[in-house]
Write an enzyme that holds these catalytic residues in place. Sequence first.
Site, PDB file in Angstrom:
ATOM      1  CB  THR A 179      -0.954  -0.020   1.214  1.00 53.35           C
ATOM      2  OG1 THR A 179      -1.740   1.164   1.214  1.00 53.35           O
ATOM      3  CG2 THR A 179      -0.215  -0.113   2.535  1.00 53.35           C
ATOM      4  CD  GLU A 197      -2.326  -0.131   6.050  1.00 50.98           C
ATOM      5  OE1 GLU A 197      -3.377  -0.201   5.375  1.00 50.98           O
ATOM      6  OE2 GLU A 197      -1.525   0.809   5.948  1.00 50.98           O
ATOM      7  CE  LYS A 257      -7.920   4.239  -1.736  1.00 52.55           C
ATOM      8  NZ  LYS A 257      -8.567   3.315  -0.808  1.00 52.55           N
ATOM      9  CD1 TRP A 300      -3.393   3.814  -1.529  1.00 50.58           C
ATOM     10  CD2 TRP A 300      -4.139   5.833  -0.927  1.00 50.58           C
ATOM     11  NE1 TRP A 300      -4.227   3.662  -0.443  1.00 50.58           N
ATOM     12  CE2 TRP A 300      -4.699   4.874  -0.061  1.00 50.58           C
ATOM     13  CE3 TRP A 300      -4.472   7.183  -0.742  1.00 50.58           C
ATOM     14  CZ2 TRP A 300      -5.569   5.213   0.977  1.00 50.58           C
ATOM     15  CZ3 TRP A 300      -5.342   7.516   0.290  1.00 50.58           C
ATOM     16  CH2 TRP A 300      -5.878   6.542   1.127  1.00 50.58           C
TER      17      TRP A 300
HETATM   18  P1  AMP Z   1      -6.403   1.118   1.004  1.00 48.54           P
HETATM   19  O1  AMP Z   1      -5.386   0.634   1.936  1.00 48.54           O
HETATM   20  O2  AMP Z   1      -5.874   1.449  -0.343  1.00 48.54           O
HETATM   21  O3  AMP Z   1      -7.564   0.172   0.959  1.00 48.54           O
HETATM   22  O4  AMP Z   1      -6.958   2.494   1.551  1.00 48.54           O
HETATM   23  C1  AMP Z   1      -7.516   2.615   2.828  1.00 48.54           C
HETATM   24  C2  AMP Z   1      -7.949   4.034   3.043  1.00 48.54           C
HETATM   25  O5  AMP Z   1      -8.899   4.412   2.043  1.00 48.54           O
HETATM   26  C3  AMP Z   1      -8.629   4.309   4.343  1.00 48.54           C
HETATM   27  O6  AMP Z   1      -7.722   4.497   5.405  1.00 48.54           O
HETATM   28  C4  AMP Z   1      -9.426   5.556   4.013  1.00 48.54           C
HETATM   29  O7  AMP Z   1      -8.610   6.711   4.055  1.00 48.54           O
HETATM   30  C5  AMP Z   1      -9.850   5.308   2.585  1.00 48.54           C
HETATM   31  N1  AMP Z   1     -11.171   4.650   2.555  1.00 48.54           N
HETATM   32  C6  AMP Z   1     -11.435   3.334   2.398  1.00 48.54           C
HETATM   33  N2  AMP Z   1     -12.767   3.109   2.415  1.00 48.54           N
HETATM   34  C7  AMP Z   1     -13.362   4.301   2.586  1.00 48.54           C
HETATM   35  C8  AMP Z   1     -14.710   4.741   2.729  1.00 48.54           C
HETATM   36  N3  AMP Z   1     -15.740   3.900   2.644  1.00 48.54           N
HETATM   37  N4  AMP Z   1     -14.925   6.060   2.931  1.00 48.54           N
HETATM   38  C9  AMP Z   1     -13.896   6.942   3.006  1.00 48.54           C
HETATM   39  N5  AMP Z   1     -12.613   6.588   2.888  1.00 48.54           N
HETATM   40  C10 AMP Z   1     -12.336   5.297   2.689  1.00 48.54           C
END
Ligand code: AMP
Length: 537
Positions: free
Chosen positions: A180, A327, A436, A441
């Site tokens: 990530t 994570e 995002k 990312w």
């Molecule tokens: P990832 O590790 O790429 O899955 O990203 C995780 C991060 O994405 C989280 O810590 C949030 O900042 C953002 N994120 C994931 N799901 C949501 C959601 N339903 N609403 C807002 N932000 C989200």
Amino acid sequence: MNALMMQFPLTLPHVLERMGQFFGRIEVVSRRPDKSLHRTTYGEIHGRVLKLANALQRLGVKPGDRVATLGWNHSRHLEAYFAIPLMGAVLHTLNPRLSPADLSYIMNHADDTVLLVDDVLVPVYERFRANVHPRNVIVWGNGMRPAEGLLDYEDLIAPELNAFTPPPLDENQAAGLCYTSGTTGKPKGVLYSHRSIILHSLVSALPDALGLKQTDTMMPVVPMFHVNAWGLPVTAAMMGTKQVFPGPHLDAVSLLELIDGEKVTITAGVPTIWISILEALDKEPARFDHSRLHTMVVGGSAAPQSMIEAYEKRHGLRILHAWGMTEMSPIGTVSRIKAGLETLPEAEQFRLRATQGLPVPLVEVRVVGDNGPVPWDGRSMGELHVRGPWIASSYFQNPVEADKFTKDGWLRTGDVVTMDGEGYVRITDRSKDLIKSGGEWISSVDLENALMGHPAVKEAAVIALPHEKWAERPVACVVLKDGRTATEQELRDFLTPLFAAFQLPDAFVFLDVLPRTATGKFLKSALREQLKALKLS
Ligand code: AMP
């Protein structure tokens, strides 16, 4: 007194055997790059998994080795999902949307011994091939012979036996690895254990979590390289649920054709996907039959309330909003209306469903402000901390980011939230300096550092501005050195070789000064406020 339960390891071969024994005739459908459909069954996949495990063993893959995949969603990727952990090795999914520099860093950091790659993604591999050293590269082909030096997947597994005796597996050993983005610089690896994957799947399938039944047909639009498609392919195999894989075709019409033709009942993806599907449905409401679709899981970025309402009111379709992280395997919270709250006015129910929702079983949460835990009043903000059996306790071979994990076992998520008295979590901001966009990312710090390497740039701050389709897009705020000039185009050209195309800022805004906090950091909230009227196309 100890209970007399057997020590039964929670490992993936159990799911594989169950899938083969009880659900052998259940279909798995994949869209090929040429758009035709490939049909197989769990029974056939079971046999091919065993052949693949033998083939990888013949190539010298040993327990603990990392085996990488660079592929879209399809049944052969599912075979790798089971064969690699079955051998005690670690399935490492690579994201083809990353820059060649990130991909080579990740492969080298993981020390991948073998790479499985889609034929249509070989050009992506070619861009970083010179900098990585897998022993073998195996191509998931579709009729064409692979280029010199690459192995053909079907040729490789064809002569193998469809029987395989796995080495002894410990439920706590690694089965999967996914990287990530880091806030600064390098991506970070998260290792999933057999046990964490099994427990995550069990809870994910619960009716009040994502809810997955044997009689469903599940289409993961979320890529298999994004936290294992949120664990759904393994969860579906465990339940014996039919799976429909969209391959490389993620446009709205291709997805709607599959929903219609394969009678999909549950599907999952990031908001960008559902925004384009909504547009297509609004344009031609009667073209596709989606009458069997009961749940569209949306996560990865915030699902806009307006989208949830539009789907329900205009098309009778139900969005289920979920939040999680790489994570966290990834599921943390799911937004469903609790018993007793279904009598709330409709507007209030939509508001609740647009929150990130309630923690699922086995995920513990706390909200921490500057002075410790904040009250659960729906107003007080703090950083969300989480812990549970499928939540990482460190990054793979990365002591630098150890401060993300507290001594007493909590993960600091970097998400700033409120929590109300009922337990609904609402994300209000992000403390990590990341953007995002369409589920992928972008590091603002990396963009800033690169921009500040330009001879005319004195300072640069990159912020996220909201975007209707992509959720967020980067905008660069630049202060030029005295007497120097640079155009937007020059700065864009300067960044282009260093970043993936989607990571380049949508706009460059030239300012005289950048607002700062008391400690000298860029005050990005003030920049966001200052630029909120900026229209991004
Ligand atoms: P990832 O590790 O790429 O899955 O990203 C995780 C991060 O994405 C989280 O810590 C949030 O900042 C953002 N994120 C994931 N799901 C949501 C959601 N339903 N609403 C807002 N932000 C989200």
